[in-house]
Write a protein that holds these residues in place. Structure first.
Motif, PDB file in Angstrom:
ATOM      1  N   LYS A  61      47.197  33.968  53.059  1.00 33.45           N
ATOM      2  CA  LYS A  61      47.977  34.367  51.879  1.00 33.45           C
ATOM      3  C   LYS A  61      47.916  33.253  50.815  1.00 33.45           C
ATOM      4  N   ASP A  62      48.084  32.009  51.243  1.00 31.60           N
ATOM      5  CA  ASP A  62      47.983  30.908  50.281  1.00 31.60           C
ATOM      6  C   ASP A  62      46.534  30.684  49.846  1.00 31.60           C
ATOM      7  N   THR A  63      45.603  30.871  50.782  1.00 28.11           N
ATOM      8  CA  THR A  63      44.190  30.717  50.417  1.00 28.11           C
ATOM      9  C   THR A  63      43.863  31.719  49.319  1.00 28.11           C
ATOM     10  N   PHE A  64      44.314  32.970  49.498  1.00 29.80           N
ATOM     11  CA  PHE A  64      44.036  33.996  48.501  1.00 29.80           C
ATOM     12  C   PHE A  64      44.676  33.659  47.156  1.00 29.80           C
TER      13      PHE A  64
ATOM     14  N   PHE B 205      43.435  20.851  41.441  1.00 27.65           N
ATOM     15  CA  PHE B 205      44.831  20.483  41.722  1.00 27.65           C
ATOM     16  C   PHE B 205      45.731  21.485  41.005  1.00 27.65           C
ATOM     17  N   ARG B 206      46.489  22.245  41.757  1.00 29.75           N
ATOM     18  CA  ARG B 206      47.382  23.220  41.108  1.00 29.75           C
ATOM     19  C   ARG B 206      48.805  22.890  41.518  1.00 29.75           C
ATOM     20  N   ARG B 207      49.239  23.395  42.704  1.00 31.40           N
ATOM     21  CA  ARG B 207      50.593  23.067  43.169  1.00 31.40           C
ATOM     22  C   ARG B 207      50.566  22.257  44.458  1.00 31.40           C
ATOM     23  N   GLY B 208      49.570  22.554  45.309  1.00 35.76           N
ATOM     24  CA  GLY B 208      49.436  21.806  46.556  1.00 35.76           C
ATOM     25  C   GLY B 208      50.595  21.998  47.504  1.00 35.76           C
ATOM     26  N   GLN B 209      51.098  23.240  47.563  1.00 32.42           N
ATOM     27  CA  GLN B 209      52.246  23.489  48.437  1.00 32.42           C
ATOM     28  C   GLN B 209      51.996  24.627  49.404  1.00 32.42           C
ATOM     29  N   VAL B 210      52.852  24.690  50.408  1.00 33.62           N
ATOM     30  CA  VAL B 210      52.766  25.765  51.388  1.00 33.62           C
ATOM     31  C   VAL B 210      53.700  26.887  50.932  1.00 33.62           C
ATOM     32  N   GLY B 211      53.201  28.126  50.959  1.00 32.99           N
ATOM     33  CA  GLY B 211      54.086  29.275  50.744  1.00 32.99           C
ATOM     34  C   GLY B 211      54.201  29.770  49.312  1.00 32.99           C
ATOM     35  N   ASP B 212      53.278  29.365  48.436  1.00 32.13           N
ATOM     36  CA  ASP B 212      53.342  29.860  47.055  1.00 32.13           C
ATOM     37  C   ASP B 212      53.123  31.379  46.999  1.00 32.13           C
ATOM     38  N   TRP B 213      52.516  31.928  48.070  1.00 31.72           N
ATOM     39  CA  TRP B 213      52.292  33.383  48.114  1.00 31.72           C
ATOM     40  C   TRP B 213      53.592  34.167  47.944  1.00 31.72           C
TER      41      TRP B 213
ATOM     42  N   THR C 234      53.166  41.023  46.542  1.00 29.64           N
ATOM     43  CA  THR C 234      54.190  42.048  46.744  1.00 29.64           C
ATOM     44  C   THR C 234      54.414  42.243  48.251  1.00 29.64           C
ATOM     45  N   THR C 235      55.509  42.928  48.597  1.00 27.24           N
ATOM     46  CA  THR C 235      55.806  43.174  50.015  1.00 27.24           C
ATOM     47  C   THR C 235      54.656  43.932  50.688  1.00 27.24           C
ATOM     48  N   ASP C 236      54.096  44.894  49.981  1.00 29.47           N
ATOM     49  CA  ASP C 236      52.974  45.663  50.539  1.00 29.47           C
ATOM     50  C   ASP C 236      51.765  44.773  50.801  1.00 29.47           C
ATOM     51  N   MET C 237      51.492  43.908  49.852  1.00 35.27           N
ATOM     52  CA  MET C 237      50.342  43.003  50.006  1.00 35.27           C
ATOM     53  C   MET C 237      50.546  42.094  51.220  1.00 35.27           C
ATOM     54  N   ILE C 238      51.760  41.587  51.347  1.00 38.94           N
ATOM     55  CA  ILE C 238      52.056  40.670  52.452  1.00 38.94           C
ATOM     56  C   ILE C 238      51.865  41.387  53.784  1.00 38.94           C
ATOM     57  N   GLU C 239      52.381  42.610  53.830  1.00 37.18           N
ATOM     58  CA  GLU C 239      52.272  43.372  55.068  1.00 37.18           C
ATOM     59  C   GLU C 239      50.803  43.654  55.401  1.00 37.18           C
ATOM     60  N   HIS C 240      50.061  44.018  54.376  1.00 36.33           N
ATOM     61  CA  HIS C 240      48.648  44.367  54.566  1.00 36.33           C
ATOM     62  C   HIS C 240      47.840  43.172  55.099  1.00 36.33           C
ATOM     63  N   ILE C 241      48.005  42.048  54.453  1.00 35.39           N
ATOM     64  CA  ILE C 241      47.203  40.875  54.840  1.00 35.39           C
ATOM     65  C   ILE C 241      47.657  40.349  56.217  1.00 35.39           C
ATOM     66  N   ASN C 242      48.970  40.414  56.473  1.00 38.93           N
ATOM     67  CA  ASN C 242      49.455  39.981  57.795  1.00 38.93           C
ATOM     68  C   ASN C 242      48.884  40.857  58.907  1.00 38.93           C
ATOM     69  N   THR C 243      48.763  42.160  58.622  1.00 42.16           N
ATOM     70  CA  THR C 243      48.225  43.076  59.633  1.00 42.16           C
ATOM     71  C   THR C 243      46.779  42.710  59.969  1.00 42.16           C
ATOM     72  N   ILE C 244      45.999  42.417  58.941  1.00 43.02           N
ATOM     73  CA  ILE C 244      44.595  42.050  59.186  1.00 43.02           C
ATOM     74  C   ILE C 244      44.541  40.761  60.010  1.00 43.02           C
ATOM     75  N   THR C 245      45.371  39.807  59.635  1.00 39.90           N
ATOM     76  CA  THR C 245      45.374  38.516  60.324  1.00 39.90           C
ATOM     77  C   THR C 245      45.724  38.702  61.806  1.00 39.90           C
TER      78      THR C 245
ATOM     79  N   ASN D 176      55.803  33.758  45.893  1.00 38.99           N
ATOM     80  CA  ASN D 176      56.106  33.966  44.475  1.00 38.99           C
ATOM     81  C   ASN D 176      55.184  34.974  43.806  1.00 38.99           C
ATOM     82  N   ILE D 177      54.123  35.360  44.502  1.00 35.76           N
ATOM     83  CA  ILE D 177      53.085  36.138  43.813  1.00 35.76           C
ATOM     84  C   ILE D 177      52.798  37.488  44.466  1.00 35.76           C
TER      85      ILE D 177
END
Ligand code: A3P
Length: 321
Positions: free
Chosen positions: A158-161, A286-294, A299-310, A296-297
């Motif tokens: 999610k952060d990589t994306f 160099f942008r933010r360099g933090q964990v979990g910026d996903w 959507t719930t559907d996107m998170i669910e979708h990518i987590n399912t693939i993972t 902020n960006i």
């Protein structure tokens, strides 16, 4: 600019029409070679390094998929293996005046990009430190056959994306509109992303690290963020250059971590104004360099979708993010 196709060699020109292709973002198309997606100009470098790179047993190869923290790991490993050569992190350390990408070159985006000129690597004193985004399968044969070491770093997809989406937008040609989040996300999830599919890339190195732990070290961005000192020492042990008690008491480990921290590197003049050898502005890394910026960006559907693939790819292999 570094992706322009005008200077690819004959072999690459002949190969490209035989490969599957998809719409690219920064370049018009991406091509699938050996199961992974590349911009055409980069395939030139891939073919050349696969053909010409000769590993030495003392070599160290730092491997990531883009946006996993390559810049950070390059800095850390450069500072680590050169700590005797450059003991002073405040005055004459190369990291103060050069971007990490100019100190630890990529094979396919740099050393082997020129179709007419091969790099002279004989003169580099060991241990030589190189970098690549190639999958394990696609590494030059001598890397697998020799006892050189591989350090692999990955990051929560999610952060990589999210990092990738920002990066692609920053390096996009000036005449192009912003790339829509949803569309880039859809490509990423289908695996059509530079050097991806993400999941196959990570899994390849994860399996290899379990099989050959002395050859491949597998690291996660989030874990290094949480315990930087521990992981720096683990990397040092893996590379057979552990910190001595004396170094620890002098704080050499902490000096390296401070030198390579996001705050320090991103505020250096060189990283605010310069451009790396492959023509991308230093500040883009160099942008933010933090964990979990996903959070902020996406959507719930996107998170669910990518987590399912993972889950689908990783859980049976005991790999989690
Ligand atoms: P964000 O976009 O999430 O901020 P790569 O180096 O593989 O291109 O990855 C870039 C990501 O690493 C960016 O993430 C960038 O901000 C982050 N990064 C760069 N230097 C870093 C450092 N010294 N420490 C931690 N993260 C760093």
């Amino acid at each position: 600019e570094f992706l322009q196709q005008h200077d690819i060699g004959q072999e690459c020109k002949e190969l490209l029409p035989t490969l599957p292709l998809e719409k690219g973002w920064v370049a018009t198309h991406v091509y699938q070679y050996q199961g992974f997606w590349f911009y055409p100009k980069i395939i030139q470098g891939v073919l050349s390094c696969q053909k010409h790179f000769q590993a030495l047993d003392t070599d160290i190869v730092l491997i990531t998929i883009p946006k996993s923290g390559t810049t950070w790991l390059k800095a850390l490993m450069f500072a680590l293996i050169n700590r005797n050569k450059y003991p002073n992190i405040h005055s004459d350390h190369p990291l103060l005046t050069k971007n990490p990408h100019d100190l630890v070159p990529f094979w396919e985006i740099g050393l082997y990009s020129d179709k007419d000129l091969l790099p002279d690597l004989q003169t580099i004193s060991p241990p030589r430190l190189f970098s690549t985004h190639l999958s394990y399968e696609s590494l030059p044969k001598s890397v697998k056959d020799s006892s050189c070491k591989v350090v692999y770093l990955c990051r929560d997809p999610k952060d990589t994306f999210v990092s990738l989406w920002h990066f692609l937008n920053k390096i996009r040609p000036k005449n192009r509109e912003t790339f829509p989040l949803e569309e880039v996300f859809e490509s990423f999830c289908r695996g059509v992303t530079p050097f991806g599919p993400f999941w196959e890339h990570v899994l390849g190195y994860w399996k290899k690290s379990l099989e050959s732990p002395k050859k491949v070290m597998f690291l996660k961005y989030e874990e290094i963020k949480m315990r930087p000192n521990f992981y720096l020492k683990e990397i040092a042990k893996f590379l057979e250059c552990p910190f001595s008690k004396e170094e620890e008491s002098k704080g050499v480990d902490d000096d390296i971590l401070n030198l390579c921290s996001f705050e320090n590197l991103s505020n250096l003049e060189v990283n605010k104004i310069g451009t790396v050898s492959f023509k991308v502005e230093n500040k883009t890394f160099f942008r933010r360099g933090q964990v979990g910026d996903w959070k902020n960006i996406l959507t719930t559907d996107m998170i669910e979708h990518i987590n399912t693939i993972t889950e689908l790819f990783f859980s049976k292999h005991g790999l989690k993010f």
